[in-house]
Design a protein around this motif. Structure first.
Motif, PDB file in Angstrom:
ATOM      1  N   ALA A 106       0.841  -1.200   0.000  1.00 11.58           N
ATOM      2  CA  ALA A 106       0.000   0.000   0.000  1.00 11.58           C
ATOM      3  C   ALA A 106       0.871   1.244   0.000  1.00 11.58           C
ATOM      4  O   ALA A 106       1.887   1.300   0.691  1.00 11.58           O
ATOM      5  CB  ALA A 106      -0.904  -0.008   1.222  1.00 11.58           C
ATOM      6  N   TYR A 107       0.477   2.210  -0.810  1.00 13.05           N
ATOM      7  CA  TYR A 107       1.146   3.500  -0.793  1.00 13.05           C
ATOM      8  C   TYR A 107       0.225   4.502  -0.110  1.00 13.05           C
ATOM      9  O   TYR A 107      -0.787   4.890  -0.675  1.00 13.05           O
ATOM     10  CB  TYR A 107       1.452   3.961  -2.216  1.00 13.05           C
ATOM     11  CG  TYR A 107       2.607   3.228  -2.844  1.00 13.05           C
ATOM     12  CD1 TYR A 107       3.898   3.717  -2.711  1.00 13.05           C
ATOM     13  CD2 TYR A 107       2.408   2.047  -3.530  1.00 13.05           C
ATOM     14  CE1 TYR A 107       4.960   3.049  -3.266  1.00 13.05           C
ATOM     15  CE2 TYR A 107       3.476   1.369  -4.088  1.00 13.05           C
ATOM     16  CZ  TYR A 107       4.744   1.879  -3.959  1.00 13.05           C
ATOM     17  OH  TYR A 107       5.795   1.205  -4.494  1.00 13.05           O
ATOM     18  N   ARG A 108       0.563   4.879   1.126  1.00 13.83           N
ATOM     19  CA  ARG A 108      -0.259   5.806   1.915  1.00 13.83           C
ATOM     20  C   ARG A 108      -1.750   5.442   1.849  1.00 13.83           C
ATOM     21  O   ARG A 108      -2.146   4.382   2.311  1.00 13.83           O
ATOM     22  CB  ARG A 108       0.001   7.246   1.479  1.00 13.83           C
ATOM     23  CG  ARG A 108       1.355   7.748   1.975  1.00 13.83           C
ATOM     24  CD  ARG A 108       1.501   9.239   1.762  1.00 13.83           C
ATOM     25  NE  ARG A 108       1.472   9.591   0.365  1.00 13.83           N
ATOM     26  CZ  ARG A 108       2.520   9.471  -0.464  1.00 13.83           C
ATOM     27  NH1 ARG A 108       3.651   8.974  -0.004  1.00 13.83           N
ATOM     28  NH2 ARG A 108       2.447   9.810  -1.724  1.00 13.83           N
ATOM     29  N   ASP A 109      -2.595   6.300   1.245  1.00 10.10           N
ATOM     30  CA  ASP A 109      -4.027   5.995   1.288  1.00 10.10           C
ATOM     31  C   ASP A 109      -4.425   5.074   0.135  1.00 10.10           C
ATOM     32  O   ASP A 109      -5.601   4.739  -0.001  1.00 10.10           O
ATOM     33  CB  ASP A 109      -4.856   7.277   1.243  1.00 10.10           C
ATOM     34  CG  ASP A 109      -4.656   8.021  -0.045  1.00 10.10           C
ATOM     35  OD1 ASP A 109      -3.536   7.918  -0.589  1.00 10.10           O
ATOM     36  OD2 ASP A 109      -5.577   8.699  -0.515  1.00 10.10           O
ATOM     37  N   TYR A 150      -3.417  -5.252  -6.495  1.00  9.72           N
ATOM     38  CA  TYR A 150      -3.650  -5.421  -5.059  1.00  9.72           C
ATOM     39  C   TYR A 150      -2.613  -4.588  -4.311  1.00  9.72           C
ATOM     40  O   TYR A 150      -1.416  -4.835  -4.443  1.00  9.72           O
ATOM     41  CB  TYR A 150      -3.449  -6.878  -4.652  1.00  9.72           C
ATOM     42  CG  TYR A 150      -4.543  -7.809  -5.082  1.00  9.72           C
ATOM     43  CD1 TYR A 150      -4.492  -8.437  -6.309  1.00  9.72           C
ATOM     44  CD2 TYR A 150      -5.611  -8.091  -4.242  1.00  9.72           C
ATOM     45  CE1 TYR A 150      -5.491  -9.317  -6.701  1.00  9.72           C
ATOM     46  CE2 TYR A 150      -6.611  -8.964  -4.627  1.00  9.72           C
ATOM     47  CZ  TYR A 150      -6.547  -9.574  -5.854  1.00  9.72           C
ATOM     48  OH  TYR A 150      -7.526 -10.427  -6.245  1.00  9.72           O
ATOM     49  N   TYR A 151      -3.090  -3.599  -3.563  1.00  7.06           N
ATOM     50  CA  TYR A 151      -2.186  -2.844  -2.699  1.00  7.06           C
ATOM     51  C   TYR A 151      -2.336  -3.420  -1.294  1.00  7.06           C
ATOM     52  O   TYR A 151      -3.289  -3.107  -0.594  1.00  7.06           O
ATOM     53  CB  TYR A 151      -2.538  -1.362  -2.718  1.00  7.06           C
ATOM     54  CG  TYR A 151      -2.230  -0.680  -4.032  1.00  7.06           C
ATOM     55  CD1 TYR A 151      -0.958  -0.185  -4.295  1.00  7.06           C
ATOM     56  CD2 TYR A 151      -3.201  -0.529  -5.009  1.00  7.06           C
ATOM     57  CE1 TYR A 151      -0.667   0.445  -5.494  1.00  7.06           C
ATOM     58  CE2 TYR A 151      -2.915   0.093  -6.208  1.00  7.06           C
ATOM     59  CZ  TYR A 151      -1.649   0.583  -6.440  1.00  7.06           C
ATOM     60  OH  TYR A 151      -1.366   1.198  -7.621  1.00  7.06           O
ATOM     61  N   LEU A 152      -1.411  -4.273  -0.894  1.00  4.61           N
ATOM     62  CA  LEU A 152      -1.557  -4.974   0.381  1.00  4.61           C
ATOM     63  C   LEU A 152      -1.057  -4.120   1.542  1.00  4.61           C
ATOM     64  O   LEU A 152      -0.038  -3.449   1.429  1.00  4.61           O
ATOM     65  CB  LEU A 152      -0.758  -6.283   0.348  1.00  4.61           C
ATOM     66  CG  LEU A 152      -1.079  -7.239  -0.784  1.00  4.61           C
ATOM     67  CD1 LEU A 152      -0.309  -8.527  -0.591  1.00  4.61           C
ATOM     68  CD2 LEU A 152      -2.556  -7.525  -0.833  1.00  4.61           C
ATOM     69  N   PRO A 153      -1.777  -4.140   2.638  1.00  6.84           N
ATOM     70  CA  PRO A 153      -1.362  -3.326   3.788  1.00  6.84           C
ATOM     71  C   PRO A 153      -0.203  -3.947   4.550  1.00  6.84           C
ATOM     72  O   PRO A 153      -0.362  -4.449   5.648  1.00  6.84           O
ATOM     73  CB  PRO A 153      -2.632  -3.265   4.646  1.00  6.84           C
ATOM     74  CG  PRO A 153      -3.369  -4.505   4.294  1.00  6.84           C
ATOM     75  CD  PRO A 153      -3.025  -4.865   2.894  1.00  6.84           C
TER      76      PRO A 153
END
Lengths: 188, 484
Positions: B73-76, B90-93
């Motif tokens: 994940a990139y910031r928000d 998929y932006y994984l946290p």
């Protein structure tokens, strides 16, 4: 007209989906989880009590045993009243709006109503939830100032978390109602 | 791996595609793969690896494959997003540790990655960049799950300092049981083979590409003065110190010579010092950080492109410059000599003296008019490196990989112990076993059959590429679950 089908939730547990259609454009979907089983209740109670007896054997203070009784009772009450949701209902009426009701195991009910003018659409979305990637049904709300923007996303069936096949079933019925609503509202 | 079908080669998606949709669309090839690109580096972060992954994925989608991208994940920006043509990201946290690279514990990313691999029915995991720990994690997990793995290395490394020694060891461990490795140039291949102690046969060379339509020459270029353009990050690796030596020397010699420097970095301060000391404010312009879309407009303002990199696996910048019709002067390091033919580039040693000579040669050629016209250079260069070609070659690698068998657990342990030295080998063999046990636990908690199959956005059954009615999509879903 009533139709009951069995689906499963994202963890593999059983869910029952009940679809009632009172008229072609007034439908109700009811997702119910199995009730609190005696087995899990017994298991939790036994663990708490065994732990309490273990501590009692160590420090020989009878306060621990009475504390254990209160913990089990209060825990059970709290769980039934605030956590365990037995049934979630989505009622959609094309000229009126959408009502979501969740009934807790204790009988408490929580109802939210969204009027049709605010509803932009109902969609199935994907999200990362805990260590899973799941599908969920959600209602998109219009921004009151700019009707083309979305101001809020309201998830439906938040505690039951049914799988995709169940969601598609609900989604398709809801879309039929919404399509009818749009057709009638644009007609002069 | 029940969902991979018999033998791992015949996949349910392709079988379905021929039975359900045969004749409906011609792009559906018999062999279409479900590819998962994994890297820590992806948009909105900018750079060569990011655009490589994006362009390659787009071309693979056009060739009828299903492609998804997994990054952190990139910031928000977290969760699931769709890009052009239904490319799913998929932006994984996961926690970012250093330089946009996630922290690695080798285990914590397994539950999410496994869930994604299963729900997307991934057959090939393609990791990018050796700096990305998520890429290595994904390789490790994919091998545990018995999926085919491909790795693309984008950078060159040294052998001498402590950090390179450590990275090289990790790379050895990570690549020793990977099915196939792709490098961007022959120099990079040599480097990777030496660093990771690999068999050269499993390493392929597929160069990067540029989009020639983005980099076209400007027909109305000014000819009264000569402008040298430099576009690079202003860091040690890109040779900014050399640039500081070149600028005053050449500015003294030629009165009508200007410099345009695009890019930002810690070395910008010394460039400003040079400009101050020699009073060159009117002749040296520092533009600061450039967005990728502005690069072309900067390039076409110049006549000569100067690249002073000290190390480079495959220099995209010089191809972009040549595509804009500039004469390129570059240092002779890494993979650069392979990139362009001698007629389009002046190669120099990485020293101020040699670079000045090279630039003077280029200026002389420019003044005497012996250089080909920018349009000619553009027309030559645009045939060299295209993404379609890259995608076709990558596809061949995938086909090759699918014919191989994935190492079973015992063979993988043998390979780790025999390949990576006794201490590291045993440690990582233990970790591999633990990872396998963790996977079994995860499979017990959430069996594969409970995981919903994702609706494809791309590939033969893609909802974006061809609009099929919803009921049909569902029907296919059910069929997939039946074939499991």
């Amino acid at each position: 007209m009533e139709d009951k089908r069995i689906f499963s939730d994202i963890c593999g547990g059983r869910l029952a989906l009940q679809c009632r259609s009172y008229s072609p454009f007034c439908r109700e979907f009811c997702v119910s989880c199995p009730r609190l089983s005696l087995r899990s209740l017994t298991a939790v109670t036994c663990t708490v009590w065994l732990a309490a007896y273990g501590l009692f054997a160590l420090c020989e203070n009878s306060m621990i045993l009475s504390a254990a009784i209160f913990i089990t009772l209060l825990g059970l009450l709290g769980y039934l009243h605030f956590v365990k949701i037995d049934q979630e209902t989505l009622l959609i009426i094309d000229s009126l709006g959408i009502q979501m009701t969740s009934s807790y195991a204790s009988g408490k009910e929580n109802t939210t109503f969204i009027e049709m003018g605010k509803v932009k659409d109902i969609v199935i979305n994907e999200a990362i939830y805990m260590q899973k990637v799941i599908y969920y049904l959600c209602i998109l709300l219009k921004d009151p100032l700019e009707p083309h923007n979305i101001s809020q996303v309201v998830p439906v069936f938040q505690s039951a978390k049914p799988r995709l096949d169940c969601l598609i079933e609900v989604y398709k019925s809801c879309q039929e109602v919404l399509a009818h609503q749009k057709a009638t509202s644009t007609r002069p | 791996m029940a969902y991979r079908g018999g033998g791992g080669h015949v996949k349910p998606p392709s079988a379905l595609c021929s039975s359900v949709n045969s004749g409906k669309f011609s792009t559906c090839t018999a062999l279409s793969h479900n590819i998962c690109m994994v890297s820590d580096f992806f948009y909105p972060n900018m750079g060569g690896v990011e655009s490589h992954i994006y362009q390659l994925s787009q071309c693979l989608i056009q060739r009828g494959h299903k492609v998804i991208i997994v990054t952190h994940a990139y910031r928000d920006r977290k969760g699931i997003r769709y890009l052009t043509n239904g490319l799913k990201v998929y932006y994984l946290p996961l926690k970012v540790m250093y330089n946009q690279s996630t922290a690695t514990t080798l285990f914590h990313s397994l539950p999410l990655l496994r869930y994604i691999f299963v729900r997307e029915r991934v057959t090939i995991v393609h990791s990018h960049s050796s700096f990305s720990s998520m890429a290595h994690d994904a390789l490790f997990h994919a091998k545990t799950m018995g999926l085919h793995t491909v790795f693309t290395d984008h950078s060159l490394f040294g052998f001498a300092d402590v950090s390179s020694v450590l990275t090289n060891k990790l790379l050895t461990v990570s690549l020793c049981d990977t099915n196939h490795i792709i490098c961007v140039s022959y120099t990079s291949k040599e480097n990777t083979v030496l660093r990771a102690a690999l068999k050269p046969e499993i390493v392929s060379v597929i160069p990067n590409a540029v989009d020639p339509t983005d980099f076209t020459p400007d027909p109305f270029r000014r000819h009264d003065s000569i402008t040298i353009v430099v576009v690079s990050r202003l860091v040690y690796r890109k040779g900014t110190d050399l640039l500081c030596g070149i600028i005053p020397e050449l500015c003294q010699k030629y009165q009508n010579l200007n410099f345009i420097i695009g890019g930002e970095g810690p070395k910008r301060i010394i460039l400003e010092e040079v400009r101050e000391r020699y009073q060159l404010h009117d002749r040296v312009r520092l533009l600061g950080a450039l967005e990728h879309k502005d690069v072309r407009d900067v390039l076409v303002q110049g006549h000569i492109f100067l690249n002073t990199s000290l190390t480079e696996a495959f220099c995209m910048a010089i191809v972009e410059a040549a595509s804009c019709g500039l004469q390129v002067v570059s240092t002779k390091v890494g993979g650069i000599p392979e990139v362009l033919p001698e007629s389009l580039i002046v190669l120099c040693e990485p020293s101020v003296k040699s670079l000045c000579e090279g630039l003077e040669k280029a200026i002389f050629q420019l003044k005497s008019g012996t250089l080909p016209t920018p349009e000619n250079i553009h027309n030559i260069v645009k045939t060299f490196y295209t993404w379609k070609n890259v995608a076709r070659r990558t596809e061949k690698v995938y086909e090759l990989v699918l014919k191989e068998d994935v190492l079973s657990v015992d063979k993988r342990l043998d390979r780790l112990i025999s390949h990576c030295g006794s201490v590291t080998g045993h440690i990582f063999a233990l970790l591999a076993v633990l990872n396998y046990l963790f996977l079994i636990v995860l499979r017990w908690i959430t069996p594969d059959s409970v995981i919903d199959v994702a609706i494809d956005a791309t590939g033969p059954r893609g909802a974006w590429t061809h609009h099929c009615p919803h009921s049909e999509k569902r029907g296919e879903n059910e069929k997939v679950s039946k074939t499991r």
